[in-house]
Design an enzyme around this catalytic site. Structure first.
Site, short mmCIF file in Angstrom:
data_model
loop_
_atom_site.label_atom_id
_atom_site.label_comp_id
_atom_site.label_asym_id
_atom_site.label_seq_id
_atom_site.Cartn_x
_atom_site.Cartn_y
_atom_site.Cartn_z
N LYS A 14 39.20 20.82 62.11
CA LYS A 14 38.53 19.71 61.40
C LYS A 14 39.52 18.91 60.55
O LYS A 14 39.54 17.68 60.60
CB LYS A 14 37.40 20.24 60.48
CG LYS A 14 36.34 21.05 61.20
CD LYS A 14 35.21 21.45 60.28
CE LYS A 14 35.59 22.47 59.20
NZ LYS A 14 35.96 23.81 59.71
N ARG A 89 27.80 22.93 54.16
CA ARG A 89 27.96 24.25 54.75
C ARG A 89 26.70 25.10 54.58
O ARG A 89 26.69 26.25 55.02
CB ARG A 89 29.13 24.98 54.06
CG ARG A 89 30.45 24.93 54.85
CD ARG A 89 31.47 25.60 53.97
NE ARG A 89 32.60 26.17 54.65
CZ ARG A 89 33.81 25.62 54.66
NH1 ARG A 89 34.04 24.45 54.12
NH2 ARG A 89 34.82 26.27 55.22
N ARG A 128 48.22 29.64 61.08
CA ARG A 128 48.23 28.73 59.93
C ARG A 128 48.58 29.49 58.65
O ARG A 128 49.26 28.97 57.77
CB ARG A 128 46.87 28.03 59.79
CG ARG A 128 46.86 26.95 58.74
CD ARG A 128 45.58 26.13 58.80
NE ARG A 128 44.43 26.85 58.28
CZ ARG A 128 43.18 26.37 58.31
NH1 ARG A 128 42.91 25.23 58.88
NH2 ARG A 128 42.19 27.07 57.80
N ARG A 134 48.28 29.56 53.05
CA ARG A 134 46.92 29.71 52.51
C ARG A 134 46.53 31.18 52.49
O ARG A 134 46.48 31.83 53.53
CB ARG A 134 45.93 28.94 53.39
CG ARG A 134 45.58 27.59 52.86
CD ARG A 134 44.58 26.91 53.76
NE ARG A 134 43.26 27.54 53.74
CZ ARG A 134 42.18 26.97 54.23
NH1 ARG A 134 42.24 25.77 54.78
NH2 ARG A 134 41.01 27.59 54.18
N ARG A 146 34.78 34.93 56.42
CA ARG A 146 34.50 33.48 56.52
C ARG A 146 33.66 33.19 57.76
O ARG A 146 32.75 32.37 57.73
CB ARG A 146 35.80 32.68 56.52
CG ARG A 146 36.35 32.53 55.10
CD ARG A 146 37.84 32.31 55.07
NE ARG A 146 38.24 31.04 55.61
CZ ARG A 146 39.47 30.81 56.11
NH1 ARG A 146 40.37 31.78 56.17
NH2 ARG A 146 39.78 29.62 56.55
#
Ligand code: AMP
Length: 190
Positions: A14, A89, A128, A134, A146
């Site tokens: 996204k 969300r 990532r 992160r 998540r």
């Protein structure tokens, strides 16, 4: 205004795609995750609160997130339109967004969803985690949580927008350029 919810599970792409599409369509990109991370970095009150949820991979409570999102939209009142990335969300967030945009004389043009199988998402997130640093991408337990949050609270939003004839699914597997092209075919129609 072209107001688009760019949708999909964590790791669907996204943020990457929103950054490419915002310039092509002259839209503002609002990522709630990025706003939270900015606040964490600057040790604001909002950041300290958000961190306690994000560290576990839990969603930040609706009231806090909705207020923050409204402020971001207000800060961009001259925009041609907005790409919402990571918001809404939950059903409460989606309802609040509809009411808020209606008050502003606008609405969501469509939800465009990136569809990617789970095994690829985990691969992408762990990669990532190595490159972006992160913390919520570096631990498979947090990633799994998540996904659980996504399944339990977020996935239902597909129906929320389908009921309004505003849901458009796009294959999110392939090169970044190919996926952008697929998204553009939908964005052009909205
Ligand atoms: P993201 O950058 O979209 O992957 O979001 C990272 C984290 O920020 C999520 O795991 C949540 O903890 C928090 N977050 C971002 N957007 C929202 C939202 N709309 N509602 C609740 N929590 C959010």
């Amino acid at each position: 205004m072209k107001n688009i919810v760019l949708f999909g599970p964590p790791g669907a792409g996204k943020g990457t795609q929103a950054e490419l599409l915002k310039s092509k369509y002259d839209l503002v990109h609002i990522s709630t995750g990025d706003v939270f991370r900015y606040n964490i970095k600057n040790e604001t009150e909002l950041g300290i609160l958000a961190k306690s949820y994000m560290d576990k991979g839990d969603l930040v409570p609706d009231e806090v997130t909705i207020e923050m999102l409204k402020a971001e939209v207000e800060n961009n009142s001259n925009a041609n339109g907005i790409i919402f990335d990571g918001f809404p969300r939950t059903t409460s967030q989606a309802n609040a967004l509809d009411v808020f945009l209606k008050e502003k004389g606008t609405h969501i043009s469509g939800m465009v969803a990136l569809e990617v199988p789970e095994h690829l998402l985990i691969e992408r997130l762990l990669y990532r985690g190595k490159t972006s640093g992160r913390p919520d991408d570096q631990d498979e337990m947090k990633i799994r949580n998540r996904f659980n949050e996504y399944q339990n609270k977020t996935a239902i939003l597909q129906e929320f927008y389908q009921d309004q004839n505003k849901y458009f699914g796009v294959d999110g597997v392939g090169s970044i350029e190919d996926i952008t092209k697929r998204l553009q075919l939908v964005f052009d129609k909205l």
